[in-house]
Design a protein around this motif. Structure first.
Motif, PDB file in Angstrom:
ATOM      1  N   PHE A 164       8.778  13.203   4.335  1.00  0.00           N
ATOM      2  CA  PHE A 164       8.610  11.804   5.069  1.00  0.00           C
ATOM      3  C   PHE A 164       7.169  11.380   5.357  1.00  0.00           C
ATOM      4  O   PHE A 164       6.852  10.329   5.037  1.00  0.00           O
ATOM      5  CB  PHE A 164       9.314  11.819   6.390  1.00  0.00           C
ATOM      6  CG  PHE A 164       9.634  10.385   7.115  1.00  0.00           C
ATOM      7  CD1 PHE A 164      10.416   9.605   6.558  1.00  0.00           C
ATOM      8  CD2 PHE A 164       8.928  10.063   8.338  1.00  0.00           C
ATOM      9  CE1 PHE A 164      10.532   8.417   7.129  1.00  0.00           C
ATOM     10  CE2 PHE A 164       9.041   9.038   8.880  1.00  0.00           C
ATOM     11  CZ  PHE A 164       9.792   8.092   8.262  1.00  0.00           C
ATOM     12  N   ALA A 165       6.338  12.446   5.645  1.00  0.00           N
ATOM     13  CA  ALA A 165       4.971  11.936   5.860  1.00  0.00           C
ATOM     14  C   ALA A 165       4.394  11.457   4.554  1.00  0.00           C
ATOM     15  O   ALA A 165       3.476  10.751   4.531  1.00  0.00           O
ATOM     16  CB  ALA A 165       4.231  13.163   6.442  1.00  0.00           C
ATOM     17  N   ILE A 166       4.602  12.315   3.612  1.00  0.00           N
ATOM     18  CA  ILE A 166       3.992  12.113   2.316  1.00  0.00           C
ATOM     19  C   ILE A 166       4.504  10.768   1.665  1.00  0.00           C
ATOM     20  O   ILE A 166       3.818   9.868   1.170  1.00  0.00           O
ATOM     21  CB  ILE A 166       4.221  13.262   1.198  1.00  0.00           C
ATOM     22  CG1 ILE A 166       3.597  14.650   1.745  1.00  0.00           C
ATOM     23  CG2 ILE A 166       3.665  12.843  -0.269  1.00  0.00           C
ATOM     24  CD1 ILE A 166       4.064  15.781   0.695  1.00  0.00           C
ATOM     25  N   GLY A 167       5.730  10.472   1.785  1.00  0.00           N
ATOM     26  CA  GLY A 167       6.319   9.391   1.413  1.00  0.00           C
ATOM     27  C   GLY A 167       5.920   8.167   1.894  1.00  0.00           C
ATOM     28  O   GLY A 167       5.533   6.835   1.299  1.00  0.00           O
ATOM     29  N   VAL A 168       5.886   8.104   3.345  1.00  0.00           N
ATOM     30  CA  VAL A 168       5.687   6.992   4.060  1.00  0.00           C
ATOM     31  C   VAL A 168       4.095   6.664   3.809  1.00  0.00           C
ATOM     32  O   VAL A 168       3.929   5.460   3.770  1.00  0.00           O
ATOM     33  CB  VAL A 168       6.111   7.273   5.592  1.00  0.00           C
ATOM     34  CG1 VAL A 168       5.359   6.198   6.351  1.00  0.00           C
ATOM     35  CG2 VAL A 168       7.612   6.999   5.500  1.00  0.00           C
ATOM     36  N   THR A 169       3.264   7.678   4.235  1.00  0.00           N
ATOM     37  CA  THR A 169       1.923   7.404   4.125  1.00  0.00           C
ATOM     38  C   THR A 169       1.473   6.817   2.601  1.00  0.00           C
ATOM     39  O   THR A 169       0.822   5.839   2.537  1.00  0.00           O
ATOM     40  CB  THR A 169       1.157   8.763   4.127  1.00  0.00           C
ATOM     41  OG1 THR A 169       1.510   9.480   5.432  1.00  0.00           O
ATOM     42  CG2 THR A 169      -0.363   8.599   4.335  1.00  0.00           C
ATOM     43  N   ALA A 170       2.164   7.326   1.627  1.00  0.00           N
ATOM     44  CA  ALA A 170       1.839   6.792   0.127  1.00  0.00           C
ATOM     45  C   ALA A 170       2.319   5.454   0.282  1.00  0.00           C
ATOM     46  O   ALA A 170       1.798   4.348  -0.494  1.00  0.00           O
ATOM     47  CB  ALA A 170       2.399   7.762  -0.748  1.00  0.00           C
ATOM     48  N   GLY A 171       3.555   5.181   0.649  1.00  0.00           N
ATOM     49  CA  GLY A 171       4.271   3.918   0.710  1.00  0.00           C
ATOM     50  C   GLY A 171       3.566   2.906   1.297  1.00  0.00           C
ATOM     51  O   GLY A 171       3.482   1.852   0.673  1.00  0.00           O
ATOM     52  N   ILE A 172       2.879   3.278   2.474  1.00  0.00           N
ATOM     53  CA  ILE A 172       2.417   2.050   3.260  1.00  0.00           C
ATOM     54  C   ILE A 172       0.915   1.670   2.323  1.00  0.00           C
ATOM     55  O   ILE A 172       0.726   0.698   2.318  1.00  0.00           O
ATOM     56  CB  ILE A 172       1.904   2.699   4.743  1.00  0.00           C
ATOM     57  CG1 ILE A 172       3.291   2.793   5.570  1.00  0.00           C
ATOM     58  CG2 ILE A 172       1.161   1.705   5.350  1.00  0.00           C
ATOM     59  CD1 ILE A 172       2.983   3.327   7.172  1.00  0.00           C
ATOM     60  N   ALA A 173       0.333   2.641   1.983  1.00  0.00           N
ATOM     61  CA  ALA A 173      -1.023   2.456   1.521  1.00  0.00           C
ATOM     62  C   ALA A 173      -0.560   1.480   0.066  1.00  0.00           C
ATOM     63  O   ALA A 173      -1.245   0.606  -0.149  1.00  0.00           O
ATOM     64  CB  ALA A 173      -1.652   3.837   1.029  1.00  0.00           C
ATOM     65  N   PHE A 174       0.467   2.100  -0.502  1.00  0.00           N
ATOM     66  CA  PHE A 174       0.722   1.438  -2.007  1.00  0.00           C
ATOM     67  C   PHE A 174       1.113  -0.145  -1.757  1.00  0.00           C
ATOM     68  O   PHE A 174       0.863  -1.016  -2.457  1.00  0.00           O
ATOM     69  CB  PHE A 174       1.719   2.216  -2.822  1.00  0.00           C
ATOM     70  CG  PHE A 174       1.826   1.519  -4.113  1.00  0.00           C
ATOM     71  CD1 PHE A 174       0.540   1.510  -4.953  1.00  0.00           C
ATOM     72  CD2 PHE A 174       2.941   1.292  -4.782  1.00  0.00           C
ATOM     73  CE1 PHE A 174       0.669   1.138  -6.298  1.00  0.00           C
ATOM     74  CE2 PHE A 174       3.132   1.018  -6.113  1.00  0.00           C
ATOM     75  CZ  PHE A 174       1.860   0.875  -6.918  1.00  0.00           C
ATOM     76  N   GLY A 175       2.080  -0.241  -0.558  1.00  0.00           N
ATOM     77  CA  GLY A 175       2.535  -1.279  -0.087  1.00  0.00           C
ATOM     78  C   GLY A 175       1.341  -2.449   0.269  1.00  0.00           C
ATOM     79  O   GLY A 175       1.389  -3.708  -0.178  1.00  0.00           O
ATOM     80  N   MET A 176       0.538  -1.836   0.863  1.00  0.00           N
ATOM     81  CA  MET A 176      -0.628  -2.714   1.314  1.00  0.00           C
ATOM     82  C   MET A 176      -1.308  -3.106   0.116  1.00  0.00           C
ATOM     83  O   MET A 176      -1.852  -4.359   0.141  1.00  0.00           O
ATOM     84  CB  MET A 176      -1.602  -2.064   2.561  1.00  0.00           C
ATOM     85  CG  MET A 176      -1.205  -1.554   3.782  1.00  0.00           C
ATOM     86  SD  MET A 176      -0.753  -3.044   4.771  1.00  0.00           S
ATOM     87  CE  MET A 176      -2.711  -3.527   5.339  1.00  0.00           C
TER      88      MET A 176
END
Lengths: 263, 274
Positions: free
Chosen positions: B94-106
């Motif tokens: 969850f930490a990896i997916g969400v951190t990467a997801g927020i960065a890429f989404g931004m």
């Protein structure tokens, strides 16, 4: 400091919006821009404030801004543009951050502008808890915090009820009635001709799209002495309306045509 | 004005009737007590069905038996072993997916350069059932923890990206224009205007991502793990230990509630201004 519109013209795609607009506004001077819907008033203001690039002509500044000005050309927006997650104080503080001011200097500025706009008691209130008039006061406090040379006001009172408008108009009159060399200047875009004659030294009447300066009306009466029911001002507002009426009706018909085609 | 009021008062009462009330519909209210009572009623019904022999104890053990099984697993330390293995995988993925997801989404939300390829890739890869990629991840990362964590990270990444760039798109552009007009730096506009403005949408995305994360956790543990709640549930099913199986389901339900509660608490703290 002087702000100069130098033969500004602009178009959105094939649609010409502004054509050859030139004028200047200096310290302590208020220039109102009126005209029918869609004549490019707000576009002109954005160009003057550097938020949009004109297709032809230039927006220029001449002379030095007031000492310690953090943002010489400062907007006050029609929709207030306040951050809903920040308190009144936080919204004002936002525009002071990143300028290298000490905490004490920021605190002092926030205190000062909130006091000048009579918002001291609401410093820790969120925008959604305030009335429209109070929100616009926050917008004005935020603008004053950066010590502007010129305020660029885009229909700042149009979202407010008549009574609040009247009260805020008194505040605006006070704001621009100083007579020092560093007195605040203002470009004031409005639909409301009563506001224009109450506040402005000069009123630029724009034609319908593409907006051109059709006439410049000068008002010499002492601003502090002007009253909204003053027969002279009422007559000037009526004269302005006569100038704009035909264009406004035509612009309205154009809008109706567009809506019919879209629909 | 007085005359008008007088005229109204003088109008004959017989000819008047109350205005029909037409408001108040479709405004549902939540009563916690009724919700709790419904849950208790369901458990009592289940207990009664088991006690009266309406259902086979092998197919559906009573709530008492499930609680008993849960208690025994807790006392023996078995529950802690499985739960800690699951929580570690879930937290890591969850930490990896969400951190990467927020960065890429931004990045998609803020950069034209990233937007076109990024949004297309996300649209193409999002519909893939992520558990189908577990065998591939096992090939890449081995049968150990990494492949399961990668599956969860991959599964939580996409809903987070979509929620984040949607939320960035929805930030009121007049606020960004205000920031520009006051000369705020790009970093200040992103950190003080766009990110806080997008936060409600991002947190909604995290809620969805957490549910997907739990589903993938259990699926991955059922496919290739000895420890973990998913592995425990599968083993119990294979041995026809339906009380242990349902005990595992109860643990998963509580896990889902805990994660949802955690995100709710974060929302309450960060979005107090709403």
């Amino acid at each position: 400091m002087q702000l100069i519109a130098d033969h500004i013209a602009h178009a959105y795609g094939p649609l010409p919006v502004l054509d050859d607009i030139s004028f200047a506004v200096g310290p302590g001077e208020v220039v109102a821009i009126v005209g029918p819907s869609g004549c490019g008033k707000s576009t002109l203001l954005r160009i003057l404030g550097g938020l949009e690039k004109p297709q032809a002509g230039r927006a220029l500044v001449a002379g030095a801004p007031p000492s310690a000005s953090l943002n010489p050309l400062t907007f006050v927006f029609q929709d207030f543009a306040l951050l809903p997650w920040r308190t009144v104080e936080g919204n004002v503080r936002l525009v002071l951050e990143g300028h290298g001011l000490t905490q004490a200097a920021m605190d002092e500025t926030v205190r000062d502008v909130l006091s000048r706009t009579r918002l001291t008691d609401f410093a820790r209130t969120y925008p959604k808890q305030l009335s429209g008039g109070m929100r616009q006061r926050v917008g004005i406090a935020r603008a004053l915090a950066v010590r502007p040379a010129l305020l660029l006001m885009d229909e700042p009172l149009s979202a407010l009820d008549a009574q609040t408008r009247e009260l805020l108009m008194d505040d605006l009159v006070e704001l621009v009635s100083g007579d020092s060399a560093e007195a605040l200047g203002m470009v004031y875009v409005t639909h409301n001709l009563d506001e224009a004659v109450r506040l402005a030294d000069r009123i630029l009447v724009l034609s319908r799209r593409p907006g051109r300066v059709r006439e410049t009306v000068t008002i010499t009466a002492d601003r502090r002495a002007r009253r909204s029911d003053d027969p002279g001002l009422v007559r000037r507002a009526r004269e302005l309306w006569e100038l704009i009426r035909a264009d406004a009706a035509e612009a309205d018909r154009e809008l109706a045509d567009v809506e019919t085609i879209d629909g | 004005m007085a005359d008008v009021v007088h005229d109204l008062q003088a109008s004959p009462a017989a000819a008047s009737r109350p205005v029909v009330f037409r408001g108040g519909l479709f405004v549902p209210r939540t009563h916690r007590l009724i919700g709790f009572a419904a849950l208790v009623a369901l458990i009592l019904l289940w207990q009664a069905a088991s006690s009266l022999g309406w259902v086979s104890p092998v197919l559906a053990p009573s709530p008492g038996e499930v609680i008993d099984a849960l208690w025994r697993m807790a006392l023996s330390g078995e529950l802690a072993t499985h739960l800690s293995a699951s929580l570690l995988r879930l937290a890591g993925g969850f930490a990896i997916g969400v951190t990467a997801g927020i960065a890429f989404g931004m990045a998609i939300g803020l950069s034209s350069l990233v937007r076109s390829p990024g949004a297309t890739l996300v649209a193409a890869l999002f519909p893939i059932p992520k558990i189908a990629l577990l065998p591939l991840f096992i090939l890449w990362f081995g049968i150990g923890e990494s492949s399961k964590v990668a599956t969860i990270a991959f599964g939580t990444f996409f809903p987070t990206v979509i929620a984040t760039y949607g939320a960035v798109d929805n930030v009121d552009r007049s606020l960004v224009r205000m920031g520009r007009s006051f000369g705020l730096s790009s970093f200040a506009i992103i950190s003080k205007i766009i990110l806080p403005g997008a936060l409600p949408g991002i947190l909604s995305g995290l809620r969805i991502a957490s549910s997907i994360g739990i589903v993938l956790l259990i699926a991955a543990e059922m496919i290739g793990a000895n420890e973990g709640v998913g592995a425990m549930v599968l083993a119990a099913g294979n041995l026809m230990q339906s009380d242990r199986l349902l005990a595992g389901v109860v643990v998963l339900s509580l896990l889902g509630l805990a994660v949802s509660g955690l995100i709710g608490a974060i929302e309450k703290r960060l979005l107090a201004w709403r």
